[in-house]
Write an enzyme that holds these catalytic residues in place. Structure first.
Site, PDB file in Angstrom:
ATOM      1  CE  LYS A 113      -4.186  -2.169   1.513  1.00  0.00           C
ATOM      2  NZ  LYS A 113      -3.715  -3.577   1.662  1.00  0.00           N
TER       3      LYS A 113
HETATM    4  C1  LIG Z   1      -4.316  -4.647   1.049  1.00  0.00           C
HETATM    5  C2  LIG Z   1      -3.557  -5.906   0.927  1.00  0.00           C
HETATM    6  C3  LIG Z   1      -3.912  -6.925   0.017  1.00  0.00           C
HETATM    7  C4  LIG Z   1      -5.151  -6.841  -0.843  1.00  0.00           C
HETATM    8  O1  LIG Z   1      -5.053  -5.872  -1.866  1.00  0.00           O
HETATM    9  P1  LIG Z   1      -6.381  -5.345  -2.619  1.00  0.00           P
HETATM   10  O2  LIG Z   1      -5.937  -4.198  -3.408  1.00  0.00           O
HETATM   11  O3  LIG Z   1      -7.348  -4.988  -1.539  1.00  0.00           O
HETATM   12  O4  LIG Z   1      -6.871  -6.484  -3.462  1.00  0.00           O
HETATM   13  C5  LIG Z   1      -3.111  -8.054  -0.081  1.00  0.00           C
HETATM   14  N1  LIG Z   1      -2.013  -8.183   0.684  1.00  0.00           N
HETATM   15  C6  LIG Z   1      -1.638  -7.239   1.577  1.00  0.00           C
HETATM   16  C7  LIG Z   1      -0.434  -7.474   2.421  1.00  0.00           C
HETATM   17  C8  LIG Z   1      -2.376  -6.074   1.729  1.00  0.00           C
HETATM   18  O5  LIG Z   1      -2.003  -5.130   2.630  1.00  0.00           O
END
Ligand SMILES: *Cc1c(COP(=O)(O)O)cnc(C)c1O
Length: 473
Positions: A113
């Protein structure tokens, strides 16, 4: 470039107009009126650019209301080795021939993120400064989103963050990451309840339009278009790292929850990136896998949402999924509205017609599910064979990726977090503690730092009162 809603409202808005917004007024999500296309000549030009330069080139195709020199400065300031630890920003880690991880989690909070959120922090500060405005970001987190938002917004002018989390329910590492921040513009509110309670409070505050306007409340959730756009860049970067010429194709496997990450892959593919398959990996909460196997999208309530060892994928309603369905259905806003507003919001389920579902293969999507046992086995095997420790979400991706590898096409598994974030399961799988990345300062002894947070009751009014008291500092 202008943006429209997935639910049929044809009003065209500029990038800067939608940057600080969530849903479109008709309840849909924003998408560009058309995807800019990249051809062979452009791909060749982009191959060999630095990550920051590539980000600038891609963002420029979608943003025409920020001067190019400013956008260039913003991308250069965001994608640096100092922040992400490596020159390539998202380097590949090869496993067996034809299969590699693309490292997206080397940023300050050890999860992918940061790739988008760090840019968002700089874009918000720029935009608010230009307009002479302030923004109070209100969010609820169970871990990854909240910390990424706080590390992106800390110390930024014009922005305050009010982040709600379920008191005592995050991992010690996640708590320490968020609560150790001493920046005056970051406010941690630990709600006496579970994540859904915190989320409900955010929704209740956001639904109070008068309060929202008066106190300039905004969000940074995963439906934000700028976040999705920033994620498109690493699909191009991964493609260039994995191939020698534009005649080659690659496939990507994406550990998925809200469908934001893999939706960026879809956008890259729509732009003309030579992608063979986009593989959607889910954990036990396999709403998306069910859709790609059957054409039925059935969201689940909290009683049917399992708490797993890949918690950032414990999502039963994929908030970005509507964007893909809009494209799948030939951008028929009326049909999308019928499916999501009339069917999902009322009954929690829709099923595509056979003719509609038949279009999915053309978009290259396939899927699979991984369980706790699969995660443990994959983490152990990867460590024993390659000496690489992976986190639980990446393990879900790797397990499902191996079911979809085709000869001659490199498969890139997106590494969405570092194992240090989920130490308990790593120890269960390997008997060892994961290492903390050396390039991020302050991780050793993180849990011992003083914590700055307030506990608030499970009450919308209490949260509103706190915001009112603290939105002038
Ligand atoms: C947010 C997250 C996901 C999922 O990603 P999306 O964009 O919601 O599909 C997968 N793995 C980790 C470690 C995350 O923080």
């Amino acid at each position: 470039m202008k943006y429209i809603s997935t639910r049929g409202d044809q009003t065209r808005r500029g990038f800067s107009e939608i940057l600080l917004e969530g849903l479109a007024p008709d309840g849909g999500l924003y998408l560009p009126v058309a995807y800019p296309k990249v051809d062979d000549a452009l791909l060749s030009k982009w191959r060999g650019l630095s990550y920051a330069e590539l980000a600038f080139e891609i963002l420029s195709l979608y943003i025409d209301d920020i001067p190019a020199a400013d956008l260039k400065a913003l991308t250069a300031k965001t994608y640096t080795k100092a922040v992400y630890g490596f020159d390539e920003i998202t380097p590949l880690k090869p496993l067996e021939p034809g299969l590699a991880l693309e490292a997206l989690s080397n940023g300050p909070t050890l999860a992918f993120k940061d790739m988008a959120m760090q840019l968002l922090g700089n874009l918000f500060e720029y935009q608010l400064g230009r307009r002479g405005e302030q923004l109070n970001i209100l969010g609820a987190t169970s871990g990854d989103t909240g910390s990424a938002a706080e590390y992106a917004m800390r110390g930024k002018k014009g922005v305050r963050v009010f982040m709600l989390s379920p008191n005592g329910r995050m991992s010690p590492f996640q708590q320490a990451q968020m609560f150790s921040l001493q920046d005056p513009n970051i406010h941690n509110l630990a709600v006496e309840g579970v994540f859904d309670d915190a989320q409900d409070i955010v929704k209740a505050v956001s639904n109070d339009l008068e309060f929202k306007r008066k106190y300039k409340i905004g969000t940074v959730n995963s439906i934000n278009w700028a976040r999705l756009l920033a994620q498109v860049v690493y699909y191009f970067a991964g493609y260039f790292y994995a191939t020698k010429s534009n005649a080659e194709k690659v496939s990507f496997t994406v550990p998925s929850g809200n469908f934001g990450n893999v939706c960026a892959g879809h956008v890259a593919r729509m732009m003309g990136l030579p992608v063979e398959k986009l593989v959607v990996a889910t954990n036990e909460n396999n709403v998306l896998d069910e859709f790609f196997r059957t054409g039925t999208y059935r969201v689940r309530g909290s009683a049917e949402t399992y708490e797993t060892s890949s918690p950032s994928m414990d999502i039963s309603k994929a908030s970005n999924f509507e964007r893909f369905v809009f494209d799948l259905l030939g951008r028929d806003g009326a049909r999308v509205k019928a499916l999501f507003k009339d069917e999902v919001e009322q009954r929690g389920v829709f099923t595509l017609t056979a003719e509609e579902f038949a279009r999915v293969p053309g978009y290259g999507f396939v899927s699979g599910t991984s369980t706790h046992a699969n995660r443990l086995a994959t983490i152990k095997d990867t460590f024993e064979r390659f000496g690489i420790m992976i986190d639980t979400h990446t393990a879900d991706g790797l397990k499902v990726a191996r079911e979809h590898v085709s000869a001659g096409v490199p498969m890139l598994v997106l590494e969405t977090a570092l194992p240090a974030k989920f130490a308990e399961t790593i120890v269960e799988a390997t008997g060892r503690q994961p290492e903390r990345p050396s390039w991020i300062q302050g991780l050793d002894g993180l849990e011992d730092l003083p914590k700055r947070f307030v506990v608030v009751p499970k009450s919308t009014q209490a949260v509103k009162d706190y915001i009112v008291q603290h939105c002038q500092d």
